[in-house]
Design a protein around this motif. Structure first.
Motif, short mmCIF file in Angstrom:
data_model
loop_
_atom_site.label_atom_id
_atom_site.label_comp_id
_atom_site.label_asym_id
_atom_site.label_seq_id
_atom_site.Cartn_x
_atom_site.Cartn_y
_atom_site.Cartn_z
N SER A 171 -3.18 -9.45 4.68
CA SER A 171 -2.46 -8.19 4.69
C SER A 171 -1.26 -8.32 3.76
O SER A 171 -1.16 -9.30 3.00
N GLY A 172 -0.37 -7.35 3.78
CA GLY A 172 0.80 -7.41 2.94
C GLY A 172 1.88 -6.50 3.48
O GLY A 172 1.61 -5.58 4.27
N CYS A 173 3.11 -6.74 3.07
CA CYS A 173 4.24 -5.92 3.48
C CYS A 173 5.19 -5.78 2.29
O CYS A 173 5.62 -6.79 1.72
N PHE A 174 5.48 -4.55 1.92
CA PHE A 174 6.36 -4.33 0.78
C PHE A 174 7.82 -4.60 1.11
O PHE A 174 8.69 -4.40 0.27
N GLU A 175 8.10 -5.04 2.31
CA GLU A 175 9.43 -5.52 2.65
C GLU A 175 9.43 -7.03 2.43
O GLU A 175 9.49 -7.81 3.37
N GLY A 176 9.29 -7.43 1.18
CA GLY A 176 9.37 -8.84 0.85
C GLY A 176 8.15 -9.46 0.20
O GLY A 176 8.11 -10.67 0.03
N MET A 177 7.15 -8.67 -0.18
CA MET A 177 5.99 -9.25 -0.87
C MET A 177 6.42 -9.89 -2.19
O MET A 177 7.15 -9.29 -2.97
N PHE A 178 5.94 -11.09 -2.43
CA PHE A 178 6.26 -11.86 -3.63
C PHE A 178 4.93 -12.18 -4.30
O PHE A 178 4.14 -12.97 -3.80
N ILE A 179 4.67 -11.53 -5.43
CA ILE A 179 3.32 -11.56 -5.98
C ILE A 179 3.34 -11.88 -7.47
O ILE A 179 4.23 -11.44 -8.21
N HIS A 180 2.36 -12.64 -7.91
CA HIS A 180 2.25 -13.08 -9.30
C HIS A 180 1.60 -11.98 -10.15
O HIS A 180 0.72 -11.25 -9.70
N ARG A 181 2.02 -11.88 -11.39
CA ARG A 181 1.50 -10.84 -12.28
C ARG A 181 -0.01 -10.96 -12.48
O ARG A 181 -0.68 -9.95 -12.73
N ASP A 182 -0.56 -12.17 -12.40
CA ASP A 182 -2.01 -12.32 -12.55
C ASP A 182 -2.75 -11.53 -11.49
O ASP A 182 -3.81 -10.94 -11.76
N ILE A 183 -2.24 -11.52 -10.27
CA ILE A 183 -2.88 -10.80 -9.18
C ILE A 183 -2.72 -9.29 -9.38
O ILE A 183 -3.67 -8.52 -9.19
N VAL A 184 -1.53 -8.87 -9.78
CA VAL A 184 -1.30 -7.46 -10.07
C VAL A 184 -2.24 -6.99 -11.17
O VAL A 184 -2.82 -5.90 -11.11
N GLY A 185 -2.44 -7.84 -12.18
CA GLY A 185 -3.35 -7.48 -13.26
C GLY A 185 -4.77 -7.28 -12.78
O GLY A 185 -5.48 -6.38 -13.25
N GLN A 186 -5.20 -8.09 -11.83
CA GLN A 186 -6.57 -8.01 -11.33
C GLN A 186 -6.81 -6.82 -10.40
O GLN A 186 -7.86 -6.18 -10.46
N ILE A 187 -5.85 -6.56 -9.50
CA ILE A 187 -6.09 -5.53 -8.48
C ILE A 187 -5.41 -4.21 -8.80
O ILE A 187 -5.63 -3.20 -8.11
N GLY A 188 -4.62 -4.18 -9.87
CA GLY A 188 -3.95 -2.94 -10.24
C GLY A 188 -2.65 -2.73 -9.49
O GLY A 188 -2.20 -3.58 -8.72
N LEU A 189 -2.04 -1.59 -9.71
CA LEU A 189 -0.78 -1.25 -9.06
C LEU A 189 -1.03 -0.71 -7.65
O LEU A 189 -2.13 -0.25 -7.34
N PRO A 190 -0.02 -0.76 -6.78
CA PRO A 190 -0.16 -0.11 -5.47
C PRO A 190 -0.52 1.36 -5.64
O PRO A 190 -0.11 2.02 -6.59
N ASP A 191 -1.27 1.88 -4.70
CA ASP A 191 -1.80 3.24 -4.79
C ASP A 191 -0.77 4.25 -4.32
O ASP A 191 -0.44 4.30 -3.12
N PRO A 192 -0.23 5.09 -5.22
CA PRO A 192 0.79 6.05 -4.80
C PRO A 192 0.26 7.17 -3.92
O PRO A 192 1.04 7.89 -3.30
N ARG A 193 -1.06 7.32 -3.84
CA ARG A 193 -1.64 8.40 -3.04
C ARG A 193 -1.42 8.21 -1.54
O ARG A 193 -1.57 9.16 -0.77
N PHE A 194 -1.08 7.00 -1.12
CA PHE A 194 -0.77 6.80 0.30
C PHE A 194 0.52 7.56 0.68
O PHE A 194 0.67 7.97 1.81
N PHE A 195 1.44 7.68 -0.23
CA PHE A 195 2.77 8.24 -0.05
C PHE A 195 3.61 7.33 0.84
O PHE A 195 4.59 6.76 0.41
N ILE A 196 3.28 7.20 2.10
CA ILE A 196 3.86 6.21 2.99
C ILE A 196 2.77 5.73 3.95
O ILE A 196 1.85 6.45 4.25
N TYR A 197 2.88 4.52 4.37
CA TYR A 197 2.07 3.88 5.41
C TYR A 197 0.69 3.43 4.93
O TYR A 197 0.01 4.15 4.22
N TRP A 198 0.31 2.23 5.36
CA TRP A 198 -0.94 1.54 5.06
C TRP A 198 -1.02 1.07 3.61
O TRP A 198 -1.95 0.34 3.25
N ASP A 199 -0.10 1.49 2.74
CA ASP A 199 -0.19 1.13 1.33
C ASP A 199 -0.04 -0.37 1.12
O ASP A 199 -0.82 -0.99 0.37
N ASP A 200 0.97 -0.96 1.78
CA ASP A 200 1.20 -2.39 1.58
C ASP A 200 0.14 -3.24 2.28
O ASP A 200 -0.28 -4.28 1.76
#
Length: 324
Positions: A171-200
């Motif tokens: 799982s993940g939590c945007f209150e402190g997630m520490f992530i490498h750019r390689d992973i961001v490159g592979q899975i893309g950016l967080p999905d803004p369509r969530f607006f709030i909740y379940w996104d992280d």
């Protein structure tokens, strides 16, 4: 699954703290003050302002010459929610060339040695979650594992750590997630369509599918905002809002779309997870907020979620780099 780490020493200058804020300049002040006291500091601090109507812009500018690191400020034209803010913050950090991106809300403070503590794990892992203290100084328990097929947190996942100092998470939590750019490159950016909740949670789950994700026994943040909650010992149930109740149920449909794309969707088990989520929100209303008002938002969220589930044009967020 990637092997953990490339073994490269951690360089704090390659890290960026990405903060999302909205009309909470007093809380943001405390966070920025804590960053000025950090040693070491990150190479950049990115602040994404979700179109605040208070004095956030003036506040941020007042820190530009005293933060002790490069400050990048992005004021959005509209409020895109936490999801949109974190998506933009991670995009900016990625385009700055950051190797590590540390995301957080504006209602926390960073421990002075927080970046060093996170960086100590960087040679081994590429998706890392630190721990935080709650408002009252107690140790906050975060539900770091989900029951994948149901798409819900596992509330009884062990809270203790062994001598290794870490536990694998999915799982993940945007209150402190520490992530490498390689992973961001592979899975893309967080999905803004969530607006709030379940996104992280969903973003952390995506990361765990391509690398070994861990929560480490390092207290690196402290919450600075008090939230009404039901104290159940190690675990707490926080108060919510009508907006949260709506998105908690609506966004189940977005998770379903991601599950279908990944080939892990089980309609019976996922439906059970949705039922349990609905029940949990009813308990939250009764025992934490002491009211029965707000249930209409749960039903409205379910109804709007069905439209997302039927949208033939819907696609997951794309990767930022081409696959093999």
């Amino acid at each position: 699954m990637q092997p953990p780490a490339d073994g490269q020493p951690f360089d704090p200058a390659t890290a960026t703290i990405a903060i999302v804020t909205y009309n909470r300049s007093a809380l943001l002040t405390r966070l920025l003050d804590s960053i000025t006291a950090m040693d070491p500091k990150p190479g950049h601090v990115v602040i994404v302002d979700n179109a605040s109507s208070d004095n956030t812009t003036e506040l941020v500018e007042s820190y530009r010459d005293r933060l002790g690191t490069e400050l990048v400020y992005r004021r959005l034209d509209t409020n895109t929610g936490g999801s949109g803010g974190f998506s933009e913050g991670m995009r900016v950090a990625y385009e700055l060339g950051s190797t590590w991106i540390w995301v957080m809300d504006d209602d926390v403070e960073v421990m002075p040695d927080g970046l060093a503590r996170m960086g100590a794990w960087a040679p081994r892992f590429k998706s890392i979650q630190g721990r935080r203290y709650d408002f009252d100084g107690s140790e906050f328990y975060w539900q770091y594992r989900i029951a994948e097929r149901m798409g819900i947190p596992i509330p009884f996942a062990p809270s203790g750590f062994d001598a290794s100092g870490y536990k694998e998470m999915n799982s993940g939590c945007f209150e402190g997630m520490f992530i490498h750019r390689d992973i961001v490159g592979q899975i893309g950016l967080p999905d803004p369509r969530f607006f709030i909740y379940w996104d992280d949670q969903t973003y952390g789950w995506l990361a765990s599918r391509v690398t070994t994700s861990v929560i480490v026994n390092e207290f690196v943040l402290r919450r600075t905002r008090e939230i009404k909650q039901w104290d159940m010992g190690i675990r707490h149930m926080n108060a919510s809002s009508d907006a949260y109740r709506y998105y908690i149920m609506r966004n189940r449909a977005i998770i379903k779309r991601y599950y279908r794309a990944a080939g892990v969707y089980n309609p019976v088990l996922f439906g059970l997870g949705t039922t349990l989520t609905f029940g949990k929100e009813l308990i939250r209303l009764l025992l934490v907020e002491r009211t029965v008002r707000g249930t209409s938002n749960l039903f409205r969220g379910l109804s709007d979620g069905r439209k997302i589930a039927k949208d033939a044009s819907w696609q997951p967020m794309p990767p930022l780099v081409a696959g093999d």
